[in-house]
Write a protein that holds these residues in place. Structure first.
Motif, PDB file in Angstrom:
ATOM      1  N   LEU A  82      56.970  65.390  41.198  1.00 50.45           N
ATOM      2  CA  LEU A  82      56.627  64.707  42.443  1.00 50.45           C
ATOM      3  C   LEU A  82      55.790  63.470  42.123  1.00 50.45           C
ATOM      4  O   LEU A  82      54.983  63.475  41.200  1.00 50.45           O
ATOM      5  CB  LEU A  82      55.850  65.644  43.374  1.00 50.45           C
ATOM      6  CG  LEU A  82      56.552  66.943  43.761  1.00 50.45           C
ATOM      7  CD1 LEU A  82      55.668  67.765  44.682  1.00 50.45           C
ATOM      8  CD2 LEU A  82      57.906  66.672  44.413  1.00 50.45           C
ATOM      9  N   THR A 114      54.456  63.600  50.889  1.00 51.67           N
ATOM     10  CA  THR A 114      55.424  64.676  50.712  1.00 51.67           C
ATOM     11  C   THR A 114      56.802  64.269  51.234  1.00 51.67           C
ATOM     12  O   THR A 114      57.821  64.449  50.558  1.00 51.67           O
ATOM     13  CB  THR A 114      54.931  65.932  51.452  1.00 51.67           C
ATOM     14  OG1 THR A 114      53.686  66.335  50.888  1.00 51.67           O
ATOM     15  CG2 THR A 114      55.913  67.064  51.331  1.00 51.67           C
ATOM     16  N   ASN A 166      58.485  61.669  49.015  1.00 51.14           N
ATOM     17  CA  ASN A 166      59.055  62.301  47.824  1.00 51.14           C
ATOM     18  C   ASN A 166      60.409  62.912  48.128  1.00 51.14           C
ATOM     19  O   ASN A 166      61.366  62.756  47.353  1.00 51.14           O
ATOM     20  CB  ASN A 166      58.099  63.380  47.300  1.00 51.14           C
ATOM     21  CG  ASN A 166      57.123  62.867  46.261  1.00 51.14           C
ATOM     22  OD1 ASN A 166      57.468  62.705  45.090  1.00 51.14           O
ATOM     23  ND2 ASN A 166      55.896  62.585  46.687  1.00 51.14           N
ATOM     24  N   ARG A 169      63.767  68.021  48.243  1.00 48.23           N
ATOM     25  CA  ARG A 169      64.272  66.773  47.663  1.00 48.23           C
ATOM     26  C   ARG A 169      65.627  66.999  46.990  1.00 48.23           C
ATOM     27  O   ARG A 169      66.519  66.144  47.050  1.00 48.23           O
ATOM     28  CB  ARG A 169      63.265  66.220  46.658  1.00 48.23           C
ATOM     29  CG  ARG A 169      63.687  64.892  46.034  1.00 48.23           C
ATOM     30  CD  ARG A 169      62.634  64.370  45.075  1.00 48.23           C
ATOM     31  NE  ARG A 169      62.380  65.312  43.997  1.00 48.23           N
ATOM     32  CZ  ARG A 169      61.385  65.176  43.117  1.00 48.23           C
ATOM     33  NH1 ARG A 169      60.548  64.159  43.213  1.00 48.23           N
ATOM     34  NH2 ARG A 169      61.212  66.067  42.159  1.00 48.23           N
TER      35      ARG A 169
END
Length: 241
Positions: free
Chosen positions: A106, A112, A115, A166
């Motif tokens: 990350l 967050t 990412n 992700r």
């Protein structure tokens, strides 16, 4: 058995044949992966287990188009990925493979949600819309309302969920997790793997997990064992001795 060796069976996601990788030359040569044959299917969660240093991560890197083998082939949905150009390989990694690294990878200065949005941004999607979609995926992995904070504010289990979000935001058909529970306590590790199996696995997705954590073996549909660069003949269903 597939009646036509030139065509993959409908549910074959990955077929590796004679896969070999060594490092160094001459007397210093070390064979990390030695003539591995492997078939992974859509709709299954396949575990590759074995001690540290057995070649598991090196094999994953070849299966996912990151590390070029010295010998052997990797067929993904019937196409040999190591005959692709560098641009085609990059496209394959972006669109077909979702990779969750052991240490999450990350970016500490991105939120967050930012990412999670990276794969969409790499596809030239609008930044703001990508972040909106990323927040939707954070809800899927149980992190609603945490899109605006930095990764350092998250627990290890939460960071692992960000990495999974992700990896799946671009809807990859193959999801690869490298030692996903290595930095987690037992309860959190089992929770993460149970979540992946229940919420992420489906009939159109293949999930490969490399681990030496026997605590999570119960979640595997199938287990292959690796040692000293070889996959052993032991191929078991989860829960068997």
């Amino acid at each position: 058995m597939n009646p036509d060796p030139g065509q993959p069976a409908d549910n074959e996601a990955i077929v590796a044949t004679g896969l070999t990788k060594w490092f160094g030359e001459g007397e210093t040569r070390v064979i990390a992966v030695n003539e591995v044959n492997l078939v992974a299917h859509f709709g299954e969660m396949l575990f590759i287990v074995g001690p540290s240093g057995s070649g598991k991560t090196t094999m994953l890197s070849m299966l996912s188009g990151i590390l070029r083998p010295n010998a052997g082939t990797v067929m993904v949905k019937g196409a040999d990925i190591w005959t692709l150009t560098n641009d085609q390989l990059a496209d394959f990694r972006l669109n077909t493979i979702g990779f969750v690294f052991q240490d999450y990878h990350l970016f500490p200065r991105l939120t967050t949600a930012e990412n999670v949005a990276i794969p969409l941004i790499l596809k030239q999607h609008d930044w703001n819309q990508s972040v909106v979609e990323a927040n939707e995926y954070l809800v899927i992995v149980g992190l609603k309302g945490k899109g605006g904070i930095l990764p350092v504010k998250l627990s290890g289990g939460e960071q692992q969920r960000v990495a999974i979000a992700r990896a799946i935001i671009s809807q990859p058909e193959i999801l690869i997790l490298d030692e996903p529970t290595a930095s987690l306590d037992g309860d959190t590790g089992r929770m993460i793997i149970a979540f992946v199996k229940e919420k992420i696995l489906n009939k159109n997705r293949c999930i490969l997990i490399v681990t030496h954590d026997a605590r999570i073996n119960e979640y595997a549909d199938r287990i292959l064992h690796m040692e000293d660069g070889h996959l052993t003949a032991h191929d078991e269903e989860s829960g068997t001795e």
